[in-house]
Design a protein around this motif. Structure first.
Motif, mmCIF file in Angstrom:
data_model
loop_
_atom_site.group_PDB
_atom_site.id
_atom_site.type_symbol
_atom_site.label_atom_id
_atom_site.label_comp_id
_atom_site.label_asym_id
_atom_site.label_seq_id
_atom_site.Cartn_x
_atom_site.Cartn_y
_atom_site.Cartn_z
ATOM 1 N N ILE A 51 0.843 -1.207 0.000
ATOM 2 C CA ILE A 51 0.000 0.000 0.000
ATOM 3 C C ILE A 51 0.875 1.252 0.000
ATOM 4 O O ILE A 51 0.645 2.200 -0.758
ATOM 5 C CB ILE A 51 -0.942 -0.021 1.223
ATOM 6 C CG1 ILE A 51 -1.942 -1.173 1.097
ATOM 7 C CG2 ILE A 51 -1.683 1.299 1.344
ATOM 8 C CD1 ILE A 51 -2.805 -1.367 2.333
ATOM 9 N N ASP A 106 2.334 2.216 -3.196
ATOM 10 C CA ASP A 106 1.305 2.541 -4.197
ATOM 11 C C ASP A 106 1.101 1.419 -5.207
ATOM 12 O O ASP A 106 0.711 1.669 -6.347
ATOM 13 C CB ASP A 106 1.650 3.842 -4.935
ATOM 14 C CG ASP A 106 1.601 5.053 -4.008
ATOM 15 O OD1 ASP A 106 0.755 5.057 -3.101
ATOM 16 O OD2 ASP A 106 2.415 5.970 -4.196
ATOM 17 N N ARG A 107 1.370 0.210 -4.815
ATOM 18 C CA ARG A 107 1.075 -0.933 -5.673
ATOM 19 C C ARG A 107 -0.302 -1.510 -5.387
ATOM 20 O O ARG A 107 -0.819 -2.286 -6.195
ATOM 21 C CB ARG A 107 2.134 -2.021 -5.472
ATOM 22 C CG ARG A 107 3.537 -1.622 -5.899
ATOM 23 C CD ARG A 107 4.499 -2.768 -5.778
ATOM 24 N NE ARG A 107 4.081 -3.910 -6.554
ATOM 25 C CZ ARG A 107 4.645 -5.118 -6.477
ATOM 26 N NH1 ARG A 107 5.660 -5.318 -5.658
ATOM 27 N NH2 ARG A 107 4.190 -6.121 -7.210
ATOM 28 N N GLY A 150 -3.884 0.083 -4.134
ATOM 29 C CA GLY A 150 -4.583 1.303 -3.755
ATOM 30 C C GLY A 150 -6.030 1.117 -3.369
ATOM 31 O O GLY A 150 -6.645 2.043 -2.833
ATOM 32 N N HIS A 169 -2.369 6.337 1.606
ATOM 33 C CA HIS A 169 -2.042 5.824 0.281
ATOM 34 C C HIS A 169 -3.194 5.053 -0.354
ATOM 35 O O HIS A 169 -3.058 4.579 -1.479
ATOM 36 C CB HIS A 169 -0.814 4.902 0.354
ATOM 37 C CG HIS A 169 0.484 5.627 0.535
ATOM 38 N ND1 HIS A 169 0.939 6.022 1.767
ATOM 39 C CD2 HIS A 169 1.414 6.050 -0.366
ATOM 40 C CE1 HIS A 169 2.101 6.636 1.636
ATOM 41 N NE2 HIS A 169 2.407 6.677 0.361
ATOM 42 N N ASP A 205 -7.147 4.455 -1.812
ATOM 43 C CA ASP A 205 -8.205 5.166 -2.518
ATOM 44 C C ASP A 205 -9.321 5.477 -1.525
ATOM 45 O O ASP A 205 -9.798 4.601 -0.807
ATOM 46 C CB ASP A 205 -8.713 4.294 -3.663
ATOM 47 C CG ASP A 205 -9.742 5.019 -4.517
ATOM 48 O OD1 ASP A 205 -10.005 6.205 -4.236
ATOM 49 O OD2 ASP A 205 -10.272 4.392 -5.453
ATOM 50 N N GLY A 235 0.800 13.855 -2.657
ATOM 51 C CA GLY A 235 0.060 14.172 -3.861
ATOM 52 C C GLY A 235 -0.046 15.658 -4.129
ATOM 53 O O GLY A 235 0.590 16.492 -3.470
#
Length: 1198
Positions: free
Chosen positions: A557, A560-561, A563, A592, A594, A675
């Protein structure tokens, strides 16, 4: 014993003697149906262990904290399938070849032919012919499997029809009698073959059939008298390349003991290439192998050959002009002696070394894929045929030596299969298909290796791949299905093998070796549904496995693999991390993920209760596009702590830092904590933050709250950082009218909050005006700031009555001036205030602008912190360019005014003055140094005795080799030392230093005269005296050894030079190199001849005419230079007084001799690498050295 096999109507098959296949083993079907069928091979032989296996079966190597999947690790597994041909292994054999059928030659002259099912089809020959011809030594089958050529140990060759077993030809005169057939091979032309005998010769066999009569014409291609050939290999084109333009030349590669030759048999015999070997062991066996390989979108043959440990590759292609072009490719270096070389496909080679270790090598990457031990095969070697024992052994020793390792006829390859012939059995090697290679790992329960190998098939990085063809997407789909199957097996295996009892750490370690692998490959395959719905459903039954699974998700997580999580997984993740106190890990995961996969209400509640401010801000920003509410909530947490004046706790610091960061990021257009803000919301968010900052009071304000509390809090927390963020934000507000209004409003609030506010330090206030000075200095500035504020700040910073923060206030003002704030002040008033406040750096800044460098010297001298830097400043100013001579002279004059100049005429006055100054200020080191320079050594020593730790310094400096004191002074110093010294631990150090400059008897006498040791206490100095005696013995031995070595080296050098001088010369020609006439022009004349060490010969008169000598002609022996060599190195020069220092200027001495003799040069020029070049100055130096050594040591007998 070998048996005659009778003819039968129905040949037996292996089904009657071989065991059935195991149920779980899939039969391996070859793609080419014409090659050997391996369905009925020995089922157990395919599990032959590889020497290159990564694991030995011991699971101890898995015992580590957490398994990480290394996708770059190379896992090849078992590449070759090794099978025993039991049906063919029933006879004692000597040679074998494989094609559509397998032919095996026996030691009794029989040839056994087996079909693809290993059923015996033909037995060719009889014992009678075997007794006449000897053992079968070579075999060859043509490309359509209709003819078989047999070569025999006694030199005969037979041709057989494989359709009916009929003998077609018996050839006895194709090559010289008395030699064995080493090789016989068909070419692609069925009427053309080649053979190689034990004499090293190669012959072409052309088969004819005229009027029903069969004949054979022989032609010698290579004679063994020119170098024995021990290996031949014609180029065979696969069926798909029979029309390749290179096939029209019928190429043949031959390997002799010294080189490789490639010749063309058609249309005419022609040698296309020769390639010599590099240095190798004489017993190494040459090897040849052809293969058609795709190179640069074209398919051309490559010849692989080796002799020793290096495999060379030659690309052969036909040019448009019709010529054959050979291109050398990259070599393959191995650490073994190769005795067999075979291609198994266009990318893979199979090698066997002299220790009978088989290696599978990928040619493009030169990587060894697998290593097998062939010791159990017991390869048949062709030594007796290479030694031609059947015909009397009439072969060369070199060929017999190579034959010790020769096994050419025991290895045969065809269509991806290689047959190895042993003394009691036959074995076949084939490449496993990709499924079989994976299943080999699964049978050993090595699931991680199986998945790694499968992933290399999926990505196309695997080597020696068989069975994967067609569209890449379809190939990936097939491999993906296999990997999913392995993942299910691995999960079931992990749950089944989990220890039911024991420590919880053991169970956790067990699943930590499994679960991360499952997660890794599910994500690589983009099968999160498989991971969360099916695999997790199995693992959740075990609480330990469930916990390890949820914890292993964190790294994926954060990277970012991963999400998006399903709601059940997210609930379990929150509960597990909360129950185990892993709140930091939970926060890292939330920021990290969604937002759509989160239960916002639940997550916000958990974050607020556990002070996870970063995660809370992320949820508000990303989930609701709300950037103000988090700052309001954080401010509500910060205010009570700041009001009560309590010391900040860890959580308070975290909260304040988050508040500062979210404001800074929003103003800079970035999202916090990671971000960026969506581009369409950047301006809107900045305006919202500005509106929030310029609020007069907060929503829940009290009467005690200060105005503009949000800005006030940020300034207190980190003034410089907040101002830097504002500066970056103002850069983007150039054309926005509303933003410019916010900009001016913010500046007015900053001035109102900070100026005349005792809560802010001078650094903070100075930072504000530095920020303002930068903004006002911009060409497009729109800000307005009252100039009186700058004057007010100047008076505040330069207040002479305030001694607090002096350095800080000066530094702030200096920074303000450096960024352009000087334009806001009256320079004269600024200088006056700076002098009163003793801001010498400010004064230096202003003087520098006015080029008043002499006054800067006063600033340095008056500044107690920097007065020691005055010398560096003066040196830099006087040595650096950019200053005028007048400015430098002004600095020099100013410096002289501050120097104390003595007018005393006595030259020692300066020294006395300096000694007095050092004595006054107790600078003992400097005082001792000045006394030593003056010559008062005892006075210097007395000074340093005041500090006991400095004794050894003055002792070493005055007794050392650099001291100017004579021996008398040194002796007086030693006596003085013994009279005053009480530190006995320094005695040995002093005596060691003395022994090199004062005689040993004087030292011992002084010791014995000392009142301390004069009372019979010699035991106390026994160690000192013995140490000095040992030193004396060592130095005496060293001197004798050095003298002996020098004498030996000089004697060797002179003897070597004498031998070089007296060596005779051999001329290259028997004529003069100038007149080109024979050196005996007149038989009765005693003409002078000169020969140089380079081999050139001249008449004395010819050389004299060319002015090739130097030195006086009246000398007894005139010196000369070679005319031809000197001309080729720079022209002809006349007589000179000194010889040129070049390689062509060889020296020679001249004497008169008869024409039947040649002049010997007594001082020849040595060829490079044969000895030293002798020059006159070298001889003179050696003579001087010899005389010197004679006078000091002993005579030299040389």
């Amino acid at each position: 014993k070998e048996f005659d096999i009778p003819q039968v109507d129905t040949p037996p098959t292996l089904e009657s003697i071989l065991s059935e296949l195991e149920d779980e083993e899939e039969p391996f079907v070859l793609e080419d149906t014409c090659v050997l069928n391996t369905d009925n091979m020995d089922a157990h032989s395919c599990d032959t262990s590889s020497l290159a296996s990564s694991d030995s079966g011991d699971p101890a190597h898995l015992k580590r904290k957490r398994r990480t999947v290394d996708l770059n690790a190379t896992v090849h597994g078992s590449v070759l399938r090794h099978s025993l041909l039991k049906g063919i292994s029933a006879q004692i054999v000597s040679a074998a070849t494989v094609s559509g059928v397998i032919a095996v030659g026996t030691s009794h002259g029989l040839a056994l032919v087996f079909d693809t099912n290993q059923a015996l089809r033909l037995c060719l020959g009889t014992k009678t012919t075997g007794a006449e011809f000897g053992a079968v030594s070579a075999l060859s089958i043509n490309h359509d499997c209709s003819r078989l050529l047999c070569g025999f140990a006694k030199g005969q060759i037979t041709m057989w029809d494989l359709a009916n077993g009929k003998l077609l030809r018996t050839i006895t005169d194709a090559h010289p009698p008395g030699t064995a057939i080493l090789h016989v091979k068909f070419t692609d032309d069925p009427t053309l073959a080649v053979c190689n005998d034990s004499g090293g010769s190669v012959f072409e066999l052309a088969f004819r059939r005229v009027m029903g009569m069969r004949s054979c014409d022989s032609r010698c291609l290579f004679s063994g008298s020119k170098g024995e050939v021990c290996c031949i290999e014609p180029l065979h084109a696969p069926p798909d390349f029979r029309d390749h333009p290179i096939t029209h030349y019928s190429l043949l590669a031959m390997a002799s003991l010294t080189k490789i030759l490639v010749i063309g048999l058609k249309p005419t015999l022609k040698v296309w290439m020769t390639f010599p070997y590099s240095k190798s062991d004489p017993s190494s066996v040459p090897q040849l192998a052809w293969q058609f390989v795709p190179v640069q979108k074209m398919v051309n043959p490559i010849l692989a050959f080796c002799k020793g440990d290096t495999v060379h590759f030659l690309l052969v292609k036909k040019e448009e002009t019709g010529t054959i072009h050979v291109i050398k490719q990259r070599q393959l270096h191995l650490s073994c002696d190769i005795i067999s070389l075979s291609w198994i496909n266009s990318r893979t080679l199979v090698l066997v070394d002299s220790h009978e270790k088989l290696q599978v090598v990928d040619r493009p990457s030169q990587e060894v894929l697998e290593t097998l031990d062939l010791e159990q095969v017991q390869l048949v070697y062709n030594s007796r045929h290479f030694k031609s024992l059947a015909t009397g052994g009439n072969v060369s020793q070199a060929l017999a030596l190579v034959g010790e390792k020769a096994c050419y006829q025991s290895v045969s390859s065809y269509a991806g299969q290689i047959v190895y012939l042993g003394t009691k059995s036959a074995h076949i090697m084939t490449l496993r298909n990709w499924r079989e290679r994976i299943d080999c790992w699964l049978k050993q329960e090595h699931f991680v290796e199986a998945l790694s190998l499968a992933w290399s098939f999926h990505e196309g990085t695997a080597k020696a791949v068989v069975g994967l063809f067609g569209d890449p997407l379809k190939r990936k789909g097939v491999v993906s299905d296999k990997m999913v199957e392995i993942l299910f097996q691995f999960t079931e295996y992990a749950l089944k093998k989990c220890p039911e009892q024991g420590k919880i750490q053991v169970m956790e370690q067990h699943f930590q070796d499994v679960v991360p692998v499952l997660v890794e490959y599910c994500l690589l395959l983009q099968r999160a549904d498989l991971l969360f719905n099916q695999l997790y459903a199995q693992l959740v039954e075990n609480m330990v496995a469930k916990g390890v699974f949820l914890e292993s998700l964190e790294s994926y997580i954060v990277a970012d693999r991963l999400g998006h999580l399903t709601p059940p997984i997210m609930r379990d993740l929150l509960a597990h991390y909360h129950d185990n106190g892993m709140m930091d890990s939970l926060e890292r995961c939330i920021v990290h993920l969604d937002v759509t996969s989160l239960d916002i209400q639940q997550v916000v509640q958990v974050c607020w209760e556990n002070q996870l401010y970063d995660a809370m801000i992320y949820v508000f920003n990303s989930g609701m596009n709300d950037y103000i509410t988090p700052m309001e909530k954080l401010f509500a947490v910060i205010v009570p702590t700041l009001k009560e004046g309590r010391s900040l706790t860890v959580y308070s610091c975290v909260c304040i830092n988050a508040y500062m960061c979210v404001c800074s990021c929003c103003l800079a257009g970035r999202a916090y904590p990671i971000g960026d803000i969506p581009e369409d919301l950047v301006v809107q968010v900045k305006n919202q933050v500005f509106e929030f900052l310029i609020r007069l009071h907060s929503a829940d304000s009290s009467s005690e709250e200060e105005v503009f509390p949000f800005i006030h809090t940020l300034l207190h927390f980190d003034t410089r950082e907040f101002l830097n963020v504002l500066a970056m934000t103002f850069e983007d507000f150039k054309n926005d009218k509303q933003a410019l209004e916010y900009q001016q409003r913010i500046v007015d609030i900053l001035l109102k909050v900070m100026v005349d506010n005792p809560d802010f330090t001078p650094s903070q206030v100075g930072g504000l005006f530095t920020f303002l000075a930068r903004q006002l200095a911009k060409p497009d500035n729109t800000l307005f700031v009252n100039r009186k504020l700058f004057d007010q700040v100047l008076e505040f910073l330069c207040c002479p009555d305030d001694d607090s923060r002096h350095t800080e206030r000066q530094q702030v003002l200096l920074e303000l001036l450096q960024v352009g704030g000087v334009v806001q002040f009256n320079e004269e008033r600024l200088l006056t205030l700076a002098e009163k406040a003793k801001f010498y750096q400010i004064c230096e800044f202003l003087y520098e602008k006015k080029h008043l460098y002499d006054k800067i010297i006063d600033c340095y001298l008056q500044d107690p912190l920097r007065k020691w830097e005055i010398f560096s400043y003066i040196h830099n100013l006087l040595s650096m360019p950019g200053y005028s001579p007048e400015e430098k002279q002004t600095v020099k004059n100013k410096a002289r005014q501050h120097m104390q100049v003595s007018t005393c005429a006595d030259r020692h006055t300066h020294g006395y003055l300096s000694i007095a100054i050092t004595e006054k200020y107790h600078c003992n080191d400097a005082r001792a140094y000045l006394l030593q320079k003056k010559g008062d050594v005892q006075g210097a020593f007395a000074v340093l005795l005041e500090v006991t730790t400095k004794h050894s310094v003055i002792i070493k400096s005055n007794l050392g080799s650099g001291s100017n004191a004579d021996s008398t002074v040194k002796m007086l110093l030693v006596m003085f030392f013994f009279n005053v010294l009480v530190l006995k631990e320094l005695t040995m150090e002093v005596l060691t230093c003395m022994s090199s400059f004062i005689s040993l008897p004087a030292i011992i006498q002084q010791i014995l005269q000392d009142p301390v040791y004069g009372r019979g206490k010699l035991a106390e100095i026994q160690g000192l005296i013995l140490g000095m005696l040992d030193t004396f013995n060592y130095e005496q031995t060293l001197l004798e050894t050095t003298t002996s070595l020098l004498n030996h080296d000089l004697h060797w050098s002179l003897a070597h030079l004498r031998a070089a001088v007296t060596r005779g010369l051999h001329p290259r020609q028997d004529y003069c190199n100038i007149c080109l006439q024979h050196y005996k022009r007149r038989q009765d004349s005693a003409e002078e001849i000169i020969v140089f060490s380079c081999g050139h010969l001249y008449h004395f008169q010819c050389l004299q005419q060319k002015n090739c000598g130097w030195g006086s002609a009246a000398e007894v022996q005139q010196r000369w230079r070679c005319y031809k060599c000197s001309s080729s190195h720079g022209g002809r020069s006349g007589i000179s007084t000194e010889p040129k220092r070049s390689r062509s200027a060889s020296l020679a001495q001249v004497c008169v001799c008869s024409c039947t003799q040649l002049l010997k040069c007594f001082v020849p020029r040595q060829k490079e690498g044969t000895g030293p070049e002798i020059k006159t100055d070298l001889l003179q130096s050696l003579s001087s050295l010899n005389r010197l050594l004679k006078s000091h040591f002993q005579p030299l007998d040389c």
